[in-house]
Design an enzyme around this catalytic site. Structure first.
Site, short mmCIF file in Angstrom:
data_model
loop_
_atom_site.label_atom_id
_atom_site.label_comp_id
_atom_site.label_asym_id
_atom_site.label_seq_id
_atom_site.Cartn_x
_atom_site.Cartn_y
_atom_site.Cartn_z
N ASP A 258 3.49 6.40 9.52
CA ASP A 258 4.16 5.38 10.30
C ASP A 258 3.33 4.09 10.35
O ASP A 258 2.13 4.14 10.65
CB ASP A 258 4.36 5.93 11.72
CG ASP A 258 5.26 5.08 12.57
OD1 ASP A 258 6.49 5.14 12.35
OD2 ASP A 258 4.74 4.36 13.44
N GLU B 160 5.22 3.94 5.43
CA GLU B 160 6.34 3.26 6.08
C GLU B 160 5.89 1.85 6.46
O GLU B 160 5.68 1.54 7.61
CB GLU B 160 6.80 4.04 7.32
CG GLU B 160 8.09 3.52 7.91
CD GLU B 160 7.95 2.94 9.31
OE1 GLU B 160 8.99 2.58 9.89
OE2 GLU B 160 6.81 2.83 9.84
#
Lengths: 657, 657
Positions: free
Chosen positions: B386, B415
């Site tokens: 993330d 990401e």
């Protein structure tokens, strides 16, 4: 299996790229004094923190850096424009850091605007940042910062007053001037840049043999004789005169006329077979004169606006003093001879190469460098280096960078007729200019594609070409079979495509084109004998060369090479191209008919937008190469051109509004 | 001013370039196990000496190198083809030297052929070279060489016999096998290569929230509930299932539904707000189950041919144990709170970022790496990371290279929805795959230009894209306003352009397209609440997704990304492209109508030569996406295509002979 963390872990900015740079900065890129250089760094950090960056430069060898703030152009690109103030070798670097104060300030301003209830805490943080800034400086600057800190820490001062102080641009600027750079990132190793003088990029070389300059053309010429040619060479518009090696010529294994293995009495030998009992690379061939005569020659040349280039050929005749004094620099054979240069079945018995694998390499390197230094001390600033690709690559890299650092006004032309990657590597190693394949590009399409490689690929930043239509070593078939148009046309091509050019003098002007049978070489080559030139031979092309040089000297667009833009034509023999000054104040359009025999015609399609012209906007073009300077009016991109080589193989138009 | 000579001066070969390599080898380039890699070195030496070179490689962390001889391809290019035998991080290098024996031998053979009178001396030199070679080896090899030396040194042996021995290819090979490499050149620092397993380049991700998988759709779902979805996901043809973070969710500052600042009773919070009294990044949210339940889930998935990807989000809820245990890893404010993540005016009160400028950075780095290691130990091999661009760049470079070295079968998806240079830098730092701008490329021309950047520029060697038509964070306007054709078409685009793809599962299949007002986000986002999905909602596009995945799974051409070649069309809405297997045994032609509402028609111009076809040579194309698999016969480069999005927005043709 554990690896140590190899990074300075708290330093959050990474320098992903630094442009321009050659191979990540390990080799210098080149610019000319006066050029404005845009430096670009791709700086990447995590999160939303503000990055600040300084471009840092210094002369190579200096300790301290000069810094220029870089502007954030968005998308992680930081840039600065810098115009170096002097020629020389520079190192450059970037210092980049996440700026705690700038970062806090941007958030503070937004929060204040949004009437954030936490603004009191933000003011406290601001005060702490000012306090830290005060510690990083001295004297008045520190005092001023401390006075604001006192104000911010006083309970009696209202929050809005404190907030006002922190909004003050004067205050902001003072804190901004004392950044916390303790976690700044620098590149691993500074990158290199060489700033050259004008002559490095715009030069017109005239090569001739002083020994062929005697009045009677029969006895051995001297520097004094060669001086007499200077006014004529200057009048032709050249700015460099260059002699083949002027050192003592070996007696042992001396070559005879036309490269014969045996000499006959009076044979003068090749000037590239250097060294005899008279001396070596730091001596002068006595038949040419003395060191003082050579210096006198240089002074006379300077008075005519000419600089003198010297030939440096690192090889020895068998009787060169080095062979006895430093036998360890040569490769000895079991029969007690030194291995001479060869490329079987070719043999160069008059030339011994140095053995760059010698254990005494360090002494060899220093001695070779000292040859340059000796002549630099005598006033020489320009060197044409013979066959550099037969000497160790890393030697050049060291030697040339040292010399350029110490003598930034020196210029080195690499005579490396070798494979492309090796030519380019030598350029990266520090040669200012390099000979090229120009001579072997004889059709418009191949000339265009070669020039596109030179001026549009990555090599343009480090390889500066020098175009020679002929040399004492090379008489191309195109010239052997050429007409007057060939000689004029190829000179016009060289001189308008490349800002650095040269010719091997009298031979080119009088269109000597007699080959040694079956070879791409001159017959009765001046390399091995005195030559009698009829400098005023009828039909010589001196006036055409002079006109082309005058055009070059008067039009700044022709004084650079990388400003070349080709224009399409619909006739495969026609090559058309544009050269522009940086501000378009001078624009030249050249059209050459590379069929040297027959009239060719066709259309040239100009990139009008590049020229700053609109379709249907009339403009005038003046043919500077035409003695009557005929002016045409054009107004479209597509224009008709016709060139009869028996009249002129080229148009050199100046575009006028 | 004197500089030390920084070079190994006797080593005459320079390594000018080593390809492929990323930024001179300091970052790894990527290949897949089974790929044959052509390595190329540009090796330059002076003179005419023969260069020999070995390509050297080793697993990172090993000491000894494996060497492969490189072939001289001319023009200073040396090359070798190597197919790595295993996945992993490799270092590679080149060893290159001027080979004294080879050099002598080539000259000797020529001189012998020319009956050179000096051949006796040459034989003597040959004998010396053999003697030196004998000293460089041991045992039988040395004995054999010494026997030849004895022979060569015997006066009684004739010159022609000696010369014969030195011509013998067996003798040549034996000496050649003992080269003198004392002056060999190596690169300054070995370059890096990562060899990945197939799943790194060909993956189909299915993301879903286990907590929304309970039978009644109301109570908090568990891993056990999520297991029940596995057969259906496998049937659809995916090969990775991926969960948002499964760690304890913070209680403090927990966000309510639709990102509300306050929770109401029963609000489950965002899984990305990690950590509570229950534990942090190495714990499991108890409502989902235990570590054993998670491992059971992984086993069940494996039985269905699915691997499990875990979400790693390096940030902490305010009640994460790290905050108390390692307060020095966070940025504290004067009011005694920790600075939460913000991008004014946006505030993420439930998330505290790590302070990567902490003096305790080394401990922080090791702890974060240990999170990966903890889960790798539990069997996880795939991580979706993330927001990696909000963590220090150099942390990733260190952490990922260490992990890949130790666990070569692990895969890391970044990401990073951020600026291009930062995305690419993360890829260079070691991420296996990266999210992209696919979602925001909504016209054929911009999709083509983006894919050309990804597959044809330098980034193709290190950035491997993963195309997601939606994520829990992103519901693009195109989908918000989209039709069924939009959902099918964008999945078809993603799945045929990129070999790595993913969807945020139930939402995409059932075409959830209700935005949070004014945002590019889902309304009633599953990020903040349990969600009741009607997995069998009428009109869902599960069968179309399944068909597309089946086509991907059955056609190797679609299992790579960089094999993409666009075909021109004469309708701006039609995007056409080809994908080929490495040996052209599988060729796919895709045509997508990117106008999701109206029928579009036009011509596609195929690059027939690329397809191995000739003009007027008939070939068949089978539309694999058409349930009837209609077959057309074409025979020209230019072909008519018509696509009615209400029937199908795309053709996925297999080209058959």
């Amino acid at each position: 299996m554990k690896f140590k963390i190899p990074f300075a872990g708290r330093h959050r900015v990474v320098i992903d790229r630094l442009l321009p740079s050659v191979d990540g900065g390990q080799f210098p890129f080149k610019r000319v004094l006066g050029d404005q250089i845009r430096f670009e760094a791709h700086l990447i950090a995590d999160g939303h923190d503000k990055i600040r960056a300084h471009f840092c430069y210094r002369r190579r060898g200096q300790k301290s850096w000069t810094e220029l703030p870089m502007r954030d152009e968005g998308n992680d690109v930081f840039a600065v424009d810098w115009t170096p103030e002097d020629i020389g070798v520079y190192e450059y670097d970037v210092a980049a850091w996440c700026d705690g104060f700038d970062n806090w300030h941007a958030g503070f301003v937004k929060k204040a605007a949004n009437q954030d209830p936490q603004i009191g805490v933000e003011v406290q943080i601001g005060a702490d940042l000012l306090k830290a800034a005060a510690k990083r400086c001295k004297g008045d600057a520190s005092k001023e910062l401390r006075s604001w800190v006192n104000h911010l820490e006083k309970d009696s001062v209202s929050l809005s007053e404190k907030s006002g102080l922190l909004h003050d641009t004067y205050v902001y600027d003072r804190v901004h001037a004392q950044p916390d750079r303790s976690l700044e990132t620098r590149v691993d190793k500074p990158a290199l840049l060489i700033v050259e003088r004008e002559l490095a990029v715009f030069s017109s070389w005239y090569e001739y043999f002083p020994r062929s300059c005697s009045d009677d053309g029969e006895t051995h010429g001297t520097f004094k004789d060669a001086e007499k040619r200077l006014p004529e060479i200057a009048k032709m518009g050249f700015n460099i005169v260059y002699f083949p090696p002027i050192h003592p010529i070996g007696e042992k294994n001396r070559k005879g006329r036309n490269n014969a293995l045996e000499t006959v009495d009076g044979d003068v030998g090749s000037p590239w077979a250097i060294g005899s009992a008279e001396g070596g690379h730091k001596a002068i061939h006595s038949e040419l004169g003395s060191v003082e005569d050579f210096q006198h020659f240089m002074e006379s040349a300077a008075k005519q606006g000419l600089e003198v280039a010297m030939d440096i050929a690192f090889q020895c005749a068998p009787d060169h003093p080095y062979v006895k004094e430093h036998p360890q620099w040569f490769k000895w054979r079991p029969d007690g001879t030194v291995q001479y240069a060869e490329n079987p079945p070719k043999k160069y018995q008059d030339i011994l190469p140095f053995d760059f694998e010698t254990e005494d390499w360090e002494a060899l390197w220093f001695e070779l460098k000292s040859v340059f230094e000796y002549w630099i001390d005598k006033g020489v600033r320009i060197f044409r280096v013979d066959n550099p690709h037969t000497k160790a690559m890393e030697f050049w890299r060291w030697c040339l960078l040292e010399l350029k650092t110490q003598y930034p006004d020196t210029i080195y032309l690499a005579e490396a007729f070798t494979r492309p990657k090796r030519k380019y590597r030598l350029a990266k190693a520090g040669f200012t200019q390099g000979y090229t394949y120009f001579t072997w590009r004889n059709h418009a399409a191949e000339m265009r594609s070669y020039l596109e490689e030179l001026t549009q690929s990555e090599v343009k930043d480090f390889f500066w070409p020098n175009f020679w239509p002929n040399t004492p070593d090379i008489l191309h078939e195109d010239l052997q079979k050429g007409t007057r148009a060939t000689f004029i046309g190829r000179y016009a091509l060289a001189a308008t495509l490349s800002s650095n050019i040269g010719i091997y003098g009298p031979a080119y002007e009088v269109m000597d084109h007699e080959p040694f049978p079956g070879k791409e070489e001159y017959n009765n080559n001046e390399k091995y004998q005195l030559k009698v030139w009829d400098w005023e031979a009828p039909g010589n092309i001196r006036s055409e060369i002079s006109r082309i040089n005058r055009i070059r000297n008067q039009n700044r667009a022709l004084q650079r090479t990388n400003n070349l833009i080709f224009a399409d034509t619909d006739n495969e023999h026609l090559l058309a191209y544009i050269k522009q000054d940086f501000d378009r104040s001078n624009q030249i359009l050249v059209v050459v008919n590379m069929d040297w025999r027959w009239t060719q015609m066709g259309h040239v399609t100009l990139p009008l937008n590049v020229l700053g012209l609109a379709e249907n906007q009339p403009f005038r073009i003046r043919d500077l190469f035409d003695p009557r300077e005929t002016v045409y009016e054009w107004k479209k991109a597509r224009n008709f051109v016709k060139l009869d080589p028996s009249r002129s193989p080229a148009h050199i138009f100046r575009i006028e509004r």
